[in-house]
Write a protein that holds these residues in place. Structure first.
Motif, short mmCIF file in Angstrom:
data_model
loop_
_atom_site.label_atom_id
_atom_site.label_comp_id
_atom_site.label_asym_id
_atom_site.label_seq_id
_atom_site.Cartn_x
_atom_site.Cartn_y
_atom_site.Cartn_z
N ALA A 11 0.83 -1.21 0.00
CA ALA A 11 0.00 0.00 0.00
C ALA A 11 0.86 1.25 0.00
O ALA A 11 0.57 2.22 0.70
CB ALA A 11 -0.94 -0.02 1.20
N ARG A 44 7.38 5.32 7.33
CA ARG A 44 7.16 4.01 7.94
C ARG A 44 8.21 3.02 7.45
O ARG A 44 8.88 3.26 6.44
CB ARG A 44 5.74 3.52 7.67
N GLY A 46 8.26 0.02 6.01
CA GLY A 46 8.21 -0.64 4.70
C GLY A 46 8.58 0.27 3.55
O GLY A 46 8.78 -0.20 2.43
N GLN A 52 13.40 10.29 2.42
CA GLN A 52 14.22 10.99 1.43
C GLN A 52 13.37 11.96 0.61
O GLN A 52 12.18 11.73 0.40
CB GLN A 52 14.89 9.97 0.49
N LEU A 53 14.04 13.01 0.14
CA LEU A 53 13.35 13.98 -0.71
C LEU A 53 12.77 13.27 -1.93
O LEU A 53 13.44 12.49 -2.59
CB LEU A 53 14.37 15.04 -1.17
N HIS A 54 11.49 13.51 -2.21
CA HIS A 54 10.83 12.98 -3.40
C HIS A 54 10.29 14.12 -4.24
O HIS A 54 9.65 15.02 -3.70
CB HIS A 54 9.66 12.08 -3.03
N ARG A 112 7.21 13.25 0.97
CA ARG A 112 6.70 11.95 0.53
C ARG A 112 5.63 11.40 1.48
O ARG A 112 4.57 10.94 1.02
CB ARG A 112 7.89 11.01 0.37
N CYS A 135 -0.26 -6.91 7.65
CA CYS A 135 -0.62 -8.21 7.07
C CYS A 135 0.34 -8.49 5.91
O CYS A 135 0.34 -7.76 4.92
CB CYS A 135 -2.08 -8.13 6.60
N GLY A 174 7.24 -3.47 -4.20
CA GLY A 174 8.44 -2.63 -4.27
C GLY A 174 9.69 -3.42 -4.65
O GLY A 174 9.62 -4.53 -5.18
N TYR A 202 22.11 8.46 -0.78
CA TYR A 202 21.25 9.64 -0.68
C TYR A 202 21.22 10.11 0.77
O TYR A 202 21.18 9.28 1.68
CB TYR A 202 19.83 9.18 -1.02
N MET A 289 20.37 6.85 2.88
CA MET A 289 19.87 5.60 2.28
C MET A 289 20.71 5.23 1.08
O MET A 289 21.11 6.11 0.32
CB MET A 289 18.42 5.79 1.86
N PHE A 291 21.18 3.08 -2.54
CA PHE A 291 20.43 2.50 -3.66
C PHE A 291 21.46 1.88 -4.60
O PHE A 291 22.12 2.59 -5.36
CB PHE A 291 19.64 3.61 -4.36
N MET A 327 7.56 7.36 -8.89
CA MET A 327 6.13 7.56 -8.61
C MET A 327 5.38 7.93 -9.89
O MET A 327 4.22 7.54 -10.05
CB MET A 327 5.96 8.67 -7.56
N THR A 328 6.05 8.67 -10.76
CA THR A 328 5.38 9.06 -12.02
C THR A 328 5.13 7.82 -12.87
O THR A 328 4.03 7.65 -13.42
CB THR A 328 6.24 10.09 -12.77
#
Ligand SMILES: Cc1cc2nc3c(=O)[nH]c(=O)nc-3n(C[C@H](O)[C@H](O)[C@H](O)COP(=O)(O)OP(=O)(O)OC[C@H]3O[C@@H](n4cnc5c(N)ncnc54)[C@H](O)[C@@H]3O)c2cc1C
Length: 443
Positions: A11, A44, A46, A52-54, A112, A135, A174, A202, A289, A291, A327-328
């Motif tokens: 989610a 959160r 997950g 981080q900046l989005h 974010r 869950c 993800g 980052y 973070m 990547f 996200m786009t």
């Protein structure tokens, strides 16, 4: 038609938007996440990148509004500033300062967690939607021949394992997607995978904003380039804050202490970033973070894939975050999904993966093509990739004087225009003329 149901695993932005798309055709949509959903706009576990900046690109902003009409107005009402990306941002591309000009390229200045919270509330309010937090999805159920997925096995944090039957299961889990494992358990081959190691680190920290910061503008950006694998972004956010993100590629890491951050920012082409770090009051602790690699899974190339199952968003393709595309692309996939499911469930996976591959091609070529400028990044450097990179560097030089070139570049970067538009005759001729005359300039 009999009542139909869908389950979406995850989610976060990808799963929320996919679930929204499915409400057009499915009577019941259940969205499960292993996290508890925070009541307020908090990050959160997950979604570790939530700290981080989005940046939501302009095309993503448009797609979000198409999926959730009224969301822009709601964000504005919550104090989220709107930013003209060409007029109100200090842009430095390959060290060249882009000349500013008013544009229709708009972005939200939103953190974010707030964006996700607003989207989650709107999606949860859709008819037929149920959000099940805490869950975890632990596996799939399928017909005995494995040709159709029939549901998902769930492990609620405070209860016994259960099976939820569904006509369609969507994996929006993800980067840590379990699809390769679950599909192998059903006897399917793994999807061919493209992996581009970029070794990005980052670091984001927020600061209180004063009107004089950034000379009154709302953002600043400078990219990493060969010989200088460091970048920086400043973006305005709700609550009169700036988020500052420092990034390093290929093992380069921004330090997380005040002095180290300033020293790092001092090496960037955009002087505004270090100036801001020197003068603004921190509003949060720095969050770091890593990547390691961009990953694209080519499900469209598999000859066998079960009916009743899809993989979307970062689970399908996760991009080097410095280009702000994830996200786009997730929102564009949701629009595609909405269009396809309203046409019926026949051969949905084949149609979806083919369509998604087409829409991923553009952003993937931008991020991977640009990363291939670095010698250390492995991948196919076709003559086209080399030529385009050399050409875009000339475009940046010419964009110091010609705002039409800055606009053309930003439209492509924001996924409003396809990358090929940069090579169209009107742009090409301006680059050829302009780059000869280009020299550093103030906007
Ligand atoms: C450092 C960084 C910066 C970024 N910056 C940008 C940016 O500026 N702009 C942009 O557009 N994108 C950016 N992104 C990418 C963006 O965060 C993602 O594209 C976006 O969140 C969509 O991802 P997703 O929903 O597919 O997966 P995720 O956001 O990773 O969410 C996955 C969700 O699935 C849940 N989940 C996972 N497995 C299970 C399971 N088995 N059972 C139940 N739940 C499960 C998790 O709890 C989580 O909620 C950035 C990414 C990183 C790492």
């Amino acid at each position: 038609m009999a009542s139909r149901s869908a389950v979406v695993i995850g989610a976060s932005m990808g799963g929320l938007l996919a679930a929204r798309a499915l409400t057009e055709a499915y009577d019941r949509v259940t969205l499960v996440d292993r996290d508890l959903m925070p009541a307020d706009a908090a990050s959160r576990r997950g979604v570790p990148q939530g700290r981080q900046l989005h940046v939501l690109l302009t095309r993503g902003r448009q797609a979000l509004e198409e999926l959730l009409p009224g969301v822009s107005a709601e964000l504005t009402g919550l104090g989220v500033p709107t930013v003209d990306l060409h007029e109100q941002v200090h842009w430095y591309n390959d060290g060249h300062r882009m000349r500013r000009a008013p544009s229709p390229l708009l972005a939200y200045g939103v953190s974010r967690p707030l964006l996700e919270q607003v989207v989650r509330a709107r999606v949860a309010a859709q008819p037929g939607m149920t959000v099940v937090p805490a869950c975890e999805a632990v596996g799939l159920t399928a017909t005995p021949d494995g040709r159709r997925v029939t549901g998902v096995r769930l492990h609620p944090r405070d209860g016994e394992p259960v099976t939820l039957a569904a006509d369609l299961v969507v994996d929006a889990g993800g980067r840590g997607t379990r699809s390769p494992v679950w599909l192998a358990e059903l006897g399917y081959r793994p999807a061919p995978e493209e992996r581009v190691q970029v070794g990005v680190t980052y670091l984001t920290r927020t600061y209180r904003r004063a009107p004089h910061h950034l000379e009154g503008l709302l953002g600043a950006l400078t990219n990493a380039m060969p010989g200088q694998p460091r970048g920086g972004i400043v973006a305005v956010q709700e609550g009169d804050r700036f988020a500052v993100a420092l990034s390093g590629m290929l093992g380069e890491e921004p330090p997380a202490d005040d002095e180290g951050m300033i020293a790092f920012a001092d090496t960037l082409a955009a002087p505004q970033i270090a100036e801001l770090l020197r003068s603004a009051e921190p509003a949060s602790a720095p969050a770091t973070m890593r990547f390691p690699a961009s990953v694209r899974r080519r499900y469209e190339r598999l000859r066998r894939f079960p009916a009743g199952y899809l993989v979307v968003a970062d689970a399908l393709c996760s991009f080097n975050p410095v280009y702000g595309q994830g996200m786009t692309v997730a929102a564009l996939e949701a629009l595609l999904l909405r269009r396809l499911v309203t046409g019926g469930p026949e051969r949905l996976a084949r149609r979806f993966f083919r369509g998604a591959a087409r829409l991923i091609d553009g952003p993937w070529s931008i991020s991977v093509g640009t990363d291939l400028r670095f010698r250390e990044v492995t991948g196919r450097r076709t003559p086209r990739v080399r030529l385009v990179n050399a050409y875009v560097n000339r475009l940046h030089a010419a964009a110091t004087r010609d705002p039409a070139l800055g606009a053309a570049f930003l439209r492509v970067l924001n996924l409003v225009d396809p990358p090929a538009r940069l090579l169209a005759p009107p742009v090409l001729s301006r680059v050829l003329v302009g780059s000869r005359a280009a020299r550093p300039s103030a906007s």
